[in-house]
Design an enzyme around this catalytic site. Sequence first.
Site, mmCIF file in Angstrom:
data_model
loop_
_atom_site.group_PDB
_atom_site.id
_atom_site.type_symbol
_atom_site.label_atom_id
_atom_site.label_comp_id
_atom_site.label_asym_id
_atom_site.label_seq_id
_atom_site.Cartn_x
_atom_site.Cartn_y
_atom_site.Cartn_z
ATOM 1 N N GLU A 72 61.473 -83.978 42.245
ATOM 2 C CA GLU A 72 61.944 -83.705 43.470
ATOM 3 C C GLU A 72 62.687 -84.700 44.064
ATOM 4 O OE1 GLU A 72 61.599 -80.438 43.842
ATOM 5 O OE2 GLU A 72 59.775 -80.440 42.499
ATOM 6 N N GLU B 91 69.063 -79.110 38.938
ATOM 7 C CA GLU B 91 67.960 -79.111 37.754
ATOM 8 C C GLU B 91 68.475 -80.346 36.890
ATOM 9 O OE1 GLU B 91 65.170 -78.730 38.137
ATOM 10 O OE2 GLU B 91 65.345 -77.019 39.725
#
Lengths: 500, 500
Positions: free
Chosen positions: A266, A295
Amino acid sequence: MDVNTAREKLVSYQKKAAAYLHALELLNFDGATSAPRGSASTRGETMAILSGELYAISTSAEVAETLFFLESVREELTAEEARIVYLLQKDSKKIAKIPRDLYVAYRAQVVRADDVWHRAKESSDYALFSPELEKIFDMTKEIASNVEPDSDPYDFCLHEYEEGLNSRKLDDFFDTLRERISPLLRAISKVPQQSDAIRKGFFAASDQEKLSRYLMDIIGLDPEHVALSTTEHPFTISLGSHLDERITTHYYEDDFASSMYSVIHEGGHALYETGCDDRFVFTALDGGTAMSIHESQSRFYENIIGRSRAFCSLVFPKVREIFPEQMKGYSAEDLYRAVNRVEPSLIRTESDEVTYCFHIMIRYELEKRLMHGELTVRDLPQEWNRLYREYLGVEVPNDKVGVLQDTHWSGGMIGYFPSYALGNAYGAQFFREMKKEIDVEKCILSGNLAPINEWNRKNIWQFGKLYTPDELIRRITGGEFDPAVYADYLTEKYSEIYGL
Amino acid sequence: MDVNTAREKLVSYQKKAAAYLHALELLNFDGATSAPRGSASTRGETMAILSGELYAISTSAEVAETLFFLESVREELTAEEARIVYLLQKDSKKIAKIPRDLYVAYRAQVVRADDVWHRAKESSDYALFSPELEKIFDMTKEIASNVEPDSDPYDFCLHEYEEGLNSRKLDDFFDTLRERISPLLRAISKVPQQSDAIRKGFFAASDQEKLSRYLMDIIGLDPEHVALSTTEHPFTISLGSHLDERITTHYYEDDFASSMYSVIHEGGHALYETGCDDRFVFTALDGGTAMSIHESQSRFYENIIGRSRAFCSLVFPKVREIFPEQMKGYSAEDLYRAVNRVEPSLIRTESDEVTYCFHIMIRYELEKRLMHGELTVRDLPQEWNRLYREYLGVEVPNDKVGVLQDTHWSGGMIGYFPSYALGNAYGAQFFREMKKEIDVEKCILSGNLAPINEWNRKNIWQFGKLYTPDELIRRITGGEFDPAVYADYLTEKYSEIYGL
């Protein structure tokens, strides 16, 4: 209208839209972090009303005219302005094609489904969740048929997360991965397994939080702009602009590495967002350009950096300082081997780099079939379980660790999962370029990740949504997307670990 | 327009206003709980935009016409509808008198000031905060002169928190308290002090959180609708409706009783809100009728219940279970005496029942003089310190524990403080009535607070904003407000404890 008036209108519209999105995202974030359960209905009402207001603003004649006018004087605009106009027009045309009632009902449904998903997951009760999920797929199909009546409805979903992506490209991509990774996985299964004993024991959540703070600092997150919370399922969210990022984690007290890698993952998302140029605040260019590029950053920090031997060696002294009893007799090398242990398993977020893509392929195949009407939501769990058996050779004992494990579908995020796999592959290609300029290992070993972050900032983060993923890849690599680079990276790394 | 169309418009307007308020309150709550510091400017922008939108809706011709029409057919409305129309008209007339720019600038200023206050408090730097506070007082005066040009500007502030309250009533009230409590305080100062050693030691925040959960359960909060967070300064907030309540606390690891009584105090607020009739959700009648009645409930649970001998005896076994080492050698009676120790001190929220009202009188006097232009924001700290010396005989060593201690003024809440003192007095009057029907002590000792809560629900909570404080007091007591009841309560309780 003259150009400057239109420009001013554009700025003020973007600011207003950002304010509504800020409120809507914060309502989401609050639902996942602090809210009591009985508040879901009120929150759903508020979100329905505010998204209805945003819909009205975005589809107003004034905004449409402004965008239309600016497009007509395209040659007078800067490249950034032109991209903003393009993105806003695409978005407002899309929204205008969705009937307002459907748009509002969908927002409310997503809130309700997310609430039900939490309860269903807790009690492993798919029957409870199934009707909500069915509504989400039905509404998504309805939205797709309104917005892109001539497209494949699943491709419509993919476009939400990456401009121009389609299932043909993904089919090819996953075929390549399967071809290269299946033999690697088979080879690993035939040699002795790595031990992960170092991860196991009791690790108090309050101690793990100390480790989170340390990791956030090490990877270079700015505490003035990034805050940490805990949730059932870790995620990252921007509130209002990239100046306000929230990352979340989940502490499992029997395995400290789970939250450790959630925080780094994250954290990678938050680095990307906060690295965006500040002049993009309150514009359509703020934040990441596509979930796959997002990502590529999160999985880069999680795996390529975080699961490297150098990083394990860097952080091990801190892990030992926080957990002195639990770390007795273990070394940094034990940590490296434990967090790179390859083993087919049930939970995507806990899986290793080698098996990870199979988790994505399963979800890809299922959501594609659901969107094509070739699979019903009712039959989803049995297909899920069958594919886990087929692709990974594992038996799913219950839906909590099966089809109910991820939050994406309950949140309406159909077409998101492929971003993870693409991100892995993009990240490996960027890494190959980065290494031509930087001694990455040396940076990590010295605890100074600044040159790595600076490379990413310069090449990726600062641009926000200015370039598409394809354009970024071309700018950075001088060529096209090449999944073989990722397969090479995995083969090299895991052949060494497993002595193949 | 016919009555039913107007009714429908009224319902939909109230829902929309509730949605905007939900978002605005959540942005506030987020700023105090989870947000990173560097997010204040973005949050301020969003709040300015959304409050501007709410302003436009509330002052729209359509809403004004609807309310005007409904007022003209008053005899066809139910009592509840009539009260809603009255409250909304009062509010919308008020808002319409505030220039939109001032309204929006004020909302933004409050966010900025609150952020600066946090930093200023941390570093005890009044000079940092002073210009922000000055702007708040200036804007408040400007708002007052727009809305009630013929009223005293401080009375305007008082009306914000209780309909019809004015400084004449408060002057009388505080005179009575001073007359009765000063002799009690002098008498206490001449006899041996109670020990508070039981409160002192090390109490880990994570253990204190367990105690919080237990207390929330014991006083009857519904976890489906009430959640707990931690903040610098404890508070309670409703988000969207009374179905979503948040209470906050602050854990001091060297004194477990501080958070213990914060939780009970904020819990009292949340009990009042969640006890409101569910049919008032998304209407102007939802929630508490005035901050003084609100404080009558919070201070009732905190002090009359929470600081009773019976309650200390009820919770002591749990305190000992959570803190076995720290509680060694202590009894429930020690807890009772420690949490009722009377001692002039610096911090309002930590002060005992006897000295509490002096903290309020100081703030009352200062904010009245500031609003009257008889005191400047610059000179505020020295006046604060002078009054603490005069009223309580304590020296203020720095502004952190002096004028910067409370969040109210930074949040624009001028005129709020008297609510606490009024609440104490109202609560004592309600308590006298309650005891005629219920054996309160027996309920507490048996750990069953349900009859107490039910009495409050029946007499106070369920009505939301249907009645004014005066009406509620008359319904419950059959008479008028009488501060002597509170003075009697204090005299009786503390004469026994200190053996006077």
